[in-house]
Design an enzyme around this catalytic site. Structure first.
Site, PDB file in Angstrom:
ATOM      1  N   GLU A 159      12.582   7.687  16.110  1.00  0.00           N
ATOM      2  CA  GLU A 159      12.377   6.367  16.732  1.00  0.00           C
ATOM      3  C   GLU A 159      13.657   5.881  17.419  1.00  0.00           C
ATOM      4  OE1 GLU A 159      10.680   4.604  13.075  1.00  0.00           O
ATOM      5  OE2 GLU A 159       9.145   3.851  14.443  1.00  0.00           O
TER       6      GLU A 159
ATOM      7  N   ALA B 100      14.522   7.202   7.902  1.00  0.00           N
ATOM      8  CA  ALA B 100      14.905   6.181   6.915  1.00  0.00           C
ATOM      9  C   ALA B 100      15.359   6.841   5.627  1.00  0.00           C
ATOM     10  CB  ALA B 100      13.704   5.281   6.634  1.00  0.00           C
TER      11      ALA B 100
ATOM     12  N   GLU C 221       6.353   9.756   8.897  1.00  0.00           N
ATOM     13  CA  GLU C 221       6.136   8.666   7.928  1.00  0.00           C
ATOM     14  C   GLU C 221       4.831   8.803   7.149  1.00  0.00           C
ATOM     15  OE1 GLU C 221       7.242   8.326  11.015  1.00  0.00           O
ATOM     16  OE2 GLU C 221       8.851   6.832  11.090  1.00  0.00           O
TER      17      GLU C 221
ATOM     18  N   GLY D 227      12.453   7.455  11.447  1.00  0.00           N
ATOM     19  CA  GLY D 227      13.320   6.500  12.134  1.00  0.00           C
ATOM     20  C   GLY D 227      14.375   7.179  13.001  1.00  0.00           C
TER      21      GLY D 227
HETATM   22  N1  COA Z   1      16.381   9.979   3.033  1.00  0.00           N
HETATM   23  C1  COA Z   1      17.252  10.201   2.035  1.00  0.00           C
HETATM   24  N2  COA Z   1      17.795  11.405   1.780  1.00  0.00           N
HETATM   25  C2  COA Z   1      17.440  12.415   2.583  1.00  0.00           C
HETATM   26  C3  COA Z   1      16.548  12.258   3.645  1.00  0.00           C
HETATM   27  C4  COA Z   1      16.011  10.966   3.867  1.00  0.00           C
HETATM   28  N3  COA Z   1      15.189  10.706   4.876  1.00  0.00           N
HETATM   29  N4  COA Z   1      16.375  13.442   4.274  1.00  0.00           N
HETATM   30  C5  COA Z   1      17.164  14.311   3.613  1.00  0.00           C
HETATM   31  N5  COA Z   1      17.795  13.704   2.594  1.00  0.00           N
HETATM   32  C6  COA Z   1      18.742  14.281   1.647  1.00  0.00           C
HETATM   33  C7  COA Z   1      18.062  15.182   0.634  1.00  0.00           C
HETATM   34  O1  COA Z   1      17.523  14.422  -0.410  1.00  0.00           O
HETATM   35  C8  COA Z   1      19.212  16.072   0.215  1.00  0.00           C
HETATM   36  O2  COA Z   1      20.022  15.366  -0.688  1.00  0.00           O
HETATM   37  P1  COA Z   1      20.603  16.112  -2.007  1.00  0.00           P
HETATM   38  O3  COA Z   1      21.525  17.173  -1.448  1.00  0.00           O
HETATM   39  O4  COA Z   1      21.323  15.034  -2.756  1.00  0.00           O
HETATM   40  O5  COA Z   1      19.410  16.667  -2.707  1.00  0.00           O
HETATM   41  C9  COA Z   1      20.022  16.222   1.505  1.00  0.00           C
HETATM   42  O6  COA Z   1      19.633  15.140   2.336  1.00  0.00           O
HETATM   43  C10 COA Z   1      19.740  17.518   2.215  1.00  0.00           C
HETATM   44  O7  COA Z   1      18.342  17.580   2.449  1.00  0.00           O
HETATM   45  P2  COA Z   1      17.421  18.833   2.022  1.00  0.00           P
HETATM   46  O8  COA Z   1      16.028  18.332   1.829  1.00  0.00           O
HETATM   47  O9  COA Z   1      18.050  19.569   0.897  1.00  0.00           O
HETATM   48  O10 COA Z   1      17.545  19.718   3.347  1.00  0.00           O
HETATM   49  P3  COA Z   1      16.461  20.695   3.962  1.00  0.00           P
HETATM   50  O11 COA Z   1      17.117  21.345   5.132  1.00  0.00           O
HETATM   51  O12 COA Z   1      15.872  21.544   2.906  1.00  0.00           O
HETATM   52  O13 COA Z   1      15.288  19.739   4.498  1.00  0.00           O
HETATM   53  C11 COA Z   1      14.378  17.884   5.731  1.00  0.00           C
HETATM   54  C12 COA Z   1      15.579  18.800   5.504  1.00  0.00           C
HETATM   55  C13 COA Z   1      14.844  16.843   6.764  1.00  0.00           C
HETATM   56  C14 COA Z   1      13.188  18.686   6.279  1.00  0.00           C
HETATM   57  C15 COA Z   1      13.977  17.199   4.408  1.00  0.00           C
HETATM   58  O14 COA Z   1      15.132  16.680   3.770  1.00  0.00           O
HETATM   59  C16 COA Z   1      12.986  16.073   4.596  1.00  0.00           C
HETATM   60  O15 COA Z   1      11.801  16.299   4.729  1.00  0.00           O
HETATM   61  N6  COA Z   1      13.500  14.818   4.617  1.00  0.00           N
HETATM   62  C17 COA Z   1      12.663  13.657   4.750  1.00  0.00           C
HETATM   63  C18 COA Z   1      12.314  13.438   6.203  1.00  0.00           C
HETATM   64  C19 COA Z   1      11.384  12.247   6.347  1.00  0.00           C
HETATM   65  O16 COA Z   1      10.293  12.226   5.825  1.00  0.00           O
HETATM   66  N7  COA Z   1      11.837  11.238   7.113  1.00  0.00           N
HETATM   67  C20 COA Z   1      11.058  10.070   7.389  1.00  0.00           C
HETATM   68  C21 COA Z   1      11.377   8.988   6.449  1.00  0.00           C
HETATM   69  S1  COA Z   1      10.328   7.573   6.752  1.00  0.00           S
END
Ligand code: COA
Length: 260
Positions: A114, A66, A134, A111
């Site tokens: 999912e 999400a 989550e 998601g």
């Molecule tokens: N929602 C919104 N934006 C997201 C996102 C999410 N779920 N996951 C990644 N992004 C965005 C980051 O904010 C970043 O944006 P920016 O360049 O404007 O700062 C961009 O995507 C790249 O992500 P980044 O975190 O820099 O990459 P990374 O390789 O260091 O890490 C993840 C990747 C996926 C491990 C990390 O982004 C993360 O933990 N995301 C959340 C995952 C999550 O908890 N999902 C469940 C949601 S309920």
């Protein structure tokens, strides 16, 4: 409906749906949910499509789940009531008569996982990482994850994943039955496309009934599931393709399916 967060293409009976927000690892916002609902509703009525492939744009992610930016504003109760009226696109995927394959590269979190769980099969590249993360945001999976994951990997492993938010590497995902195949990154997504091609070359009605028997039968007592299988197997004996399959075997040639 023109799409802004997904891409859609279809060729040779295989439709490909691509999550297309690579700048945010294909994070799923409300527009993407609406577009996925629309595309799966359309696809479920499209008799020309025999297999659906779901994948993520870019090189780093299937989907990071999400869009967390949409979580920052507190939600008002009316929006919850409105959301209860909406059909969830993952339920539409369950009812889609065609098999759906997830081609997972890189991250599949929250998601995003999912969505992959709502597919019928999952092909991952060896760099994939999967998790229901989550809990790190003080929420639980709300797109079917608490129900679909234990049905795939069992209660203990599902609870371990949901309660720790752990990220599972591809090889471990294969071992626990979370994905069906893991392929080297260089062979991705062509391995998933090849699987889609193999399936799309089978008789269309048989494919649909196979999905209905398995997906429809999972929730039934065994006896009722066997009855469902029997009904569907009997119906298949009435198809022109069944005659064509037998003739092609006897004549030592490839069958030409009519879908009738
Ligand atoms: N929602 C919104 N934006 C997201 C996102 C999410 N779920 N996951 C990644 N992004 C965005 C980051 O904010 C970043 O944006 P920016 O360049 O404007 O700062 C961009 O995507 C790249 O992500 P980044 O975190 O820099 O990459 P990374 O390789 O260091 O890490 C993840 C990747 C996926 C491990 C990390 O982004 C993360 O933990 N995301 C959340 C995952 C999550 O908890 N999902 C469940 C949601 S309920």
């Amino acid at each position: 409906m023109p799409y802004s967060t997904i891409r859609f293409a279809a060729a040779d009976h295989v439709a490909t749906v691509t999550l297309d927000r690579p700048d945010v690892h294909n994070a799923m916002n409300n527009t993407m949910r609406e577009e996925l609902l629309d595309v799966f509703l359309r696809l479920s009525k499209d008799d020309d499509v025999r297999v659906i492939l779901v994948t993520g744009a870019g090189e780093r992610a299937f989907s990071a789940g999400a869009d967390i930016r949409e979580f920052v504003e507190p939600l008002v109760p009316t929006s919850f009531r409105e959301s209860r009226k909406r059909i969830d696109f993952r339920q539409v995927m369950d009812r889609c008569p065609q098999p759906i394959i997830a081609a997972i590269r890189g991250y599949a979190f929250g998601g995003g996982l999912e969505l992959a769980l709502a597919c019928d099969m999952r092909v991952a590249s060896d760099d994939a990482q999967l998790g229901l993360t989550e809990i790190n945001l003080a929420i639980i999976p709300g797109g079917g994850g608490t129900q679909r994951l234990p049905r795939l990997v069992g209660r203990g492993k599902a609870l371990e994943m949901i309660m720790t938010g752990m990220r599972i590497p591809a090889a471990e995902a294969l071992r626990i039955g979370l994905v069906e195949r893991v392929v080297p990154l260089a062979e991705h997504p062509s391995a998933a496309q090849a699987l889609a091609r193999t399936i799309a070359d089978k008789a269309p009605v048989a494919l649909r009934y196979a999905k209905e028997a398995v997906v429809g039968g999972i929730g039934l007592p065994l006896e009722d599931g066997i009855r469902l299988e029997n009904d569907l197997a009997t119906l298949l004996r009435t198809t022109e393709d069944r005659i064509e399959g037998a003739k092609a075997f006897v004549e030592k040639r490839k069958p030409r399916w009519s879908g009738k």
